[in-house]
Write a protein that holds these residues in place. Structure first.
Motif, PDB file in Angstrom:
ATOM      1  N   ALA A 337     -66.530 -22.313 -58.027  1.00  8.15           N
ATOM      2  CA  ALA A 337     -68.004 -22.597 -57.083  1.00  8.15           C
ATOM      3  C   ALA A 337     -66.389 -22.275 -55.982  1.00  8.15           C
ATOM      4  O   ALA A 337     -66.512 -20.954 -55.012  1.00  8.15           O
ATOM      5  N   ARG A 338     -65.587 -22.421 -55.803  1.00  9.68           N
ATOM      6  CA  ARG A 338     -63.998 -21.914 -54.828  1.00  9.68           C
ATOM      7  C   ARG A 338     -63.994 -20.278 -54.670  1.00  9.68           C
ATOM      8  O   ARG A 338     -64.126 -19.603 -53.644  1.00  9.68           O
ATOM      9  N   GLN A 339     -63.933 -19.635 -56.522  1.00 17.15           N
ATOM     10  CA  GLN A 339     -63.814 -18.683 -55.809  1.00 17.15           C
ATOM     11  C   GLN A 339     -64.904 -17.500 -55.096  1.00 17.15           C
ATOM     12  O   GLN A 339     -65.400 -16.926 -55.092  1.00 17.15           O
ATOM     13  N   LEU A 340     -66.600 -18.421 -56.169  1.00 17.19           N
ATOM     14  CA  LEU A 340     -67.795 -17.973 -55.546  1.00 17.19           C
ATOM     15  C   LEU A 340     -67.530 -17.554 -54.032  1.00 17.19           C
ATOM     16  O   LEU A 340     -68.022 -16.465 -53.553  1.00 17.19           O
ATOM     17  N   ARG A 341     -67.425 -18.969 -53.044  1.00 14.51           N
ATOM     18  CA  ARG A 341     -67.189 -18.595 -51.633  1.00 14.51           C
ATOM     19  C   ARG A 341     -66.799 -17.814 -51.377  1.00 14.51           C
ATOM     20  O   ARG A 341     -66.376 -16.810 -50.616  1.00 14.51           O
ATOM     21  N   GLY A 346     -72.116 -12.835 -54.614  1.00 15.80           N
ATOM     22  CA  GLY A 346     -74.039 -13.000 -54.355  1.00 15.80           C
ATOM     23  C   GLY A 346     -74.437 -12.258 -55.755  1.00 15.80           C
ATOM     24  O   GLY A 346     -74.102 -11.731 -56.341  1.00 15.80           O
ATOM     25  N   GLY A 347     -75.764 -12.887 -55.598  1.00 18.53           N
ATOM     26  CA  GLY A 347     -76.794 -12.600 -56.418  1.00 18.53           C
ATOM     27  C   GLY A 347     -75.860 -13.328 -57.712  1.00 18.53           C
ATOM     28  O   GLY A 347     -76.307 -14.599 -58.021  1.00 18.53           O
ATOM     29  N   ALA A 378     -73.959 -20.981 -48.575  1.00 20.39           N
ATOM     30  CA  ALA A 378     -74.994 -20.531 -48.932  1.00 20.39           C
ATOM     31  C   ALA A 378     -75.843 -21.115 -50.554  1.00 20.39           C
ATOM     32  O   ALA A 378     -74.906 -21.813 -50.866  1.00 20.39           O
ATOM     33  N   LYS A 379     -76.972 -20.722 -50.129  1.00 17.48           N
ATOM     34  CA  LYS A 379     -78.288 -21.004 -51.077  1.00 17.48           C
ATOM     35  C   LYS A 379     -77.335 -20.356 -52.285  1.00 17.48           C
ATOM     36  O   LYS A 379     -77.514 -19.549 -53.008  1.00 17.48           O
ATOM     37  N   THR A 380     -76.924 -21.803 -53.162  1.00 12.55           N
ATOM     38  CA  THR A 380     -76.994 -21.347 -54.713  1.00 12.55           C
ATOM     39  C   THR A 380     -78.077 -22.000 -55.634  1.00 12.55           C
ATOM     40  O   THR A 380     -78.354 -23.465 -55.094  1.00 12.55           O
ATOM     41  N   ARG A 397     -77.047 -13.525 -51.237  1.00  5.89           N
ATOM     42  CA  ARG A 397     -76.235 -12.376 -50.436  1.00  5.89           C
ATOM     43  C   ARG A 397     -76.023 -12.524 -48.738  1.00  5.89           C
ATOM     44  O   ARG A 397     -77.384 -11.900 -48.666  1.00  5.89           O
ATOM     45  N   THR A 398     -75.749 -12.555 -48.839  1.00  3.65           N
ATOM     46  CA  THR A 398     -75.694 -12.809 -46.719  1.00  3.65           C
ATOM     47  C   THR A 398     -74.938 -11.475 -46.317  1.00  3.65           C
ATOM     48  O   THR A 398     -75.528 -10.740 -45.276  1.00  3.65           O
TER      49      THR A 398
END
Ligand SMILES: [Zn+2]
Length: 494
Positions: A337-341, A346-347, A378-380, A397-398
């Motif tokens: 979760a931290r790494q994604l942010r 994205g995607g 971001a929406k997940t 992905r923003t």
């Protein structure tokens, strides 16, 4: 939860770090040289009409004129009318009926100028904020399709309609997806902010002294101040006096709750050395992420999706196997979760957790992942675990990912991530020499290659080289080319 924002400003770039409880969670980078023009609004002058293309060139005060097509001149309402009017077919007017050279037009950039092409323009102005998009040339109130519940849609529409009347505003508004969870006061405050922005644009449009740009999309520092929820933020530290001063002015006008939280950071230590941010950024560009109890993640972004592999570290005893696997997967769920942010990935993301027999353990890992992702701006969304133990996550992905912003594909390995060894290259050179000898006559041959390959030809592969020289019957000279990478070489006939 204490959130802190650190902003590092140099003439070349602005970098923003969001730190939660002492841990870096997000990094945003904006390079001065490619800040871009999208979203900027200009007082333009029509310089040429192209009747055949139904378009006009518009002078903006930029290096190249912008391109305005007739379909981007129609107002929002006209487009709706053309689309929905089943009975009478309305004729689209010709460009020459709408514009003539020398005429002033207000235009907004929708596509960046690329290579020889100028910026693509529209006359349909829109000014975005966190929850709303203001359309000064429209009267339409729209709600994002992604807000599904009819009651929520109605509530937001009524709220915005009332606020528009109360503020005596003209123009339309699109209510963005993020508004779904916003408080009413926040949305109203934003509408007031948009009103102030637009009245400033109008004033500049009317001022005959003003030419060219009348509104610039906010630079990163201000966008962050606009988009973050002020009550969650403890302080914002900025290491540039100039940016700090303008941030104070911006806050005073647009986000008053933030003004008291802004701090100038004149510290001796570089601001991104606090909380080891600099190190964390470098780590966030690598593929391997260690976990506390010895396991690790391997994050692999590909074009279509990102895959994340969860691995146990080294030998795992059979005794507490299930417990160890469970513990590693739980640590992985938090870390992912931290790494994604942090990496702003994205995607589609496919996570390959370690197989666990216990279905209750599987459920707990999934729930942990979902809870950890809930803090993401971001929406997940998280799908159930497949029979093979794969979990599919999608993340909206923003912006570009951190890697896309800071890196380029390695020109040496061309994205393979591995290189042919020096020995493999030596053997290639031997084959190439033989090929040349069969085809062309030469007095001698010269091999030009990188230091490491030449070193190997002179040392470990020297007897092979000597044998080959004897076989060919002609001298083979060697030359180092320092600019060559390991896989690069030439065989030259002399
Ligand atoms: Zn490489």
């Amino acid at each position: 939860m204490s959130e802190e924002i650190l902003i590092n400003v140099t003439p070349q770039e602005t970098r923003v770090a969001l730190v939660e409880n002492g841990m870096l969670q997000e990094v945003l980078v904006e390079r001065t040289e490619n800040r871009g023009y999208v979203g900027n609004i200009y007082k333009g002058k029509v310089v040429r009409i192209l009747p055949g293309m139904e378009a006009a060139f518009v002078e903006l005060g930029l290096a190249r004129t912008g391109f305005l097509h007739v379909s981007d001149i129609l107002s929002h309402e006209q487009k709706i009318a053309n689309g929905h009017d089943g009975g009478v077919e309305k004729r689209t007017p010709h460009i020459a009926e709408l514009l003539r050279p020398g005429k002033d037009v207000i235009v907004q950039v929708v596509k960046e100028p690329i290579a020889a092409k100028g910026a693509r323009l529209t006359t349909e102005i829109s000014v975005p904020s966190r929850y709303l998009v203001y359309l000064p040339g429209s009267s339409h109130i729209g709600v994002s399709q992604r807000i599904r519940e009819p009651e929520t849609r109605d509530r937001l529409r009524t709220l915005v309609e009332n606020a528009i009347q109360e503020e005596d505003m003209k123009g339309g508004v699109i209510i963005r997806t993020m508004a779904e969870t916003a408080a009413d006061e926040e949305i109203v405050a934003e509408l007031k902010y948009l009103k102030r922005v637009c009245s400033r644009i109008k004033k500049r449009m009317k001022d005959p002294k003003v030419t060219g740009e009348v509104h610039t999309e906010l630079p990163l520092t201000f966008r962050v101040m606009r988009d973050m929820l002020p009550e969650n933020i403890e302080k914002v530290r900025i290491d540039s006096k100039e940016t700090f001063n303008s941030a104070v002015e911006f806050a005073r006008e647009f986000v008053p709750e933030l003004e008291g939280k802004l701090e100038y950071y004149p510290g001796e230590r570089p601001i991104f050395d606090l909380y080891s941010i600099e190190d964390e950024i470098i780590k966030a560009l690598g593929s391997k992420v260690p976990l506390k109890s010895g396991g690790y993640l391997v994050i692999d972004p590909t074009e279509a999706m990102t895959t994340i592999d969860v691995n146990t570290g080294g030998f795992v005893g059979r005794k507490n196997l299930e417990e160890t696997l469970f513990k590693t997967n739980m640590e992985a769920a938090y870390s992912i979760a931290r790494q994604l942010r942090l990496r702003n990935i994205g995607g589609i993301i496919i996570i390959d957790f370690i197989d666990m027999g216990d279905t209750e353990h599987q459920r707990q890992v999934l729930r942990t992942l979902e809870n950890a992702l809930a803090r993401d701006h971001a929406k997940t969304s998280v799908n159930d675990m497949s029979p093979l133990g794969l979990v599919e996550v999608t993340r909206k992905r923003t912006r570009e990912s951190l890697q896309q912003t800071l890196c380029e594909p390695c020109p040496v390995c061309e994205g393979r991530g591995v290189l042919r060894t020096a020995r493999t290259v030596c053997f290639e050179i031997f084959r190439e020499l033989l090929r040349e000898v069969r085809q062309f006559e030469a007095k001698e041959y010269m091999v030009i290659a990188s230091q490491v390959v030449i070193d190997m030809l002179l040392d470990e592969e020297s007897s092979s080289l000597a044998d080959l020289q004897e076989f060919i019957g002609k001298p083979i000279k060697l030359q180092v080319e320092p600019s060559y990478h390991q896989e690069q070489y030439d065989v030259v006939l002399l």
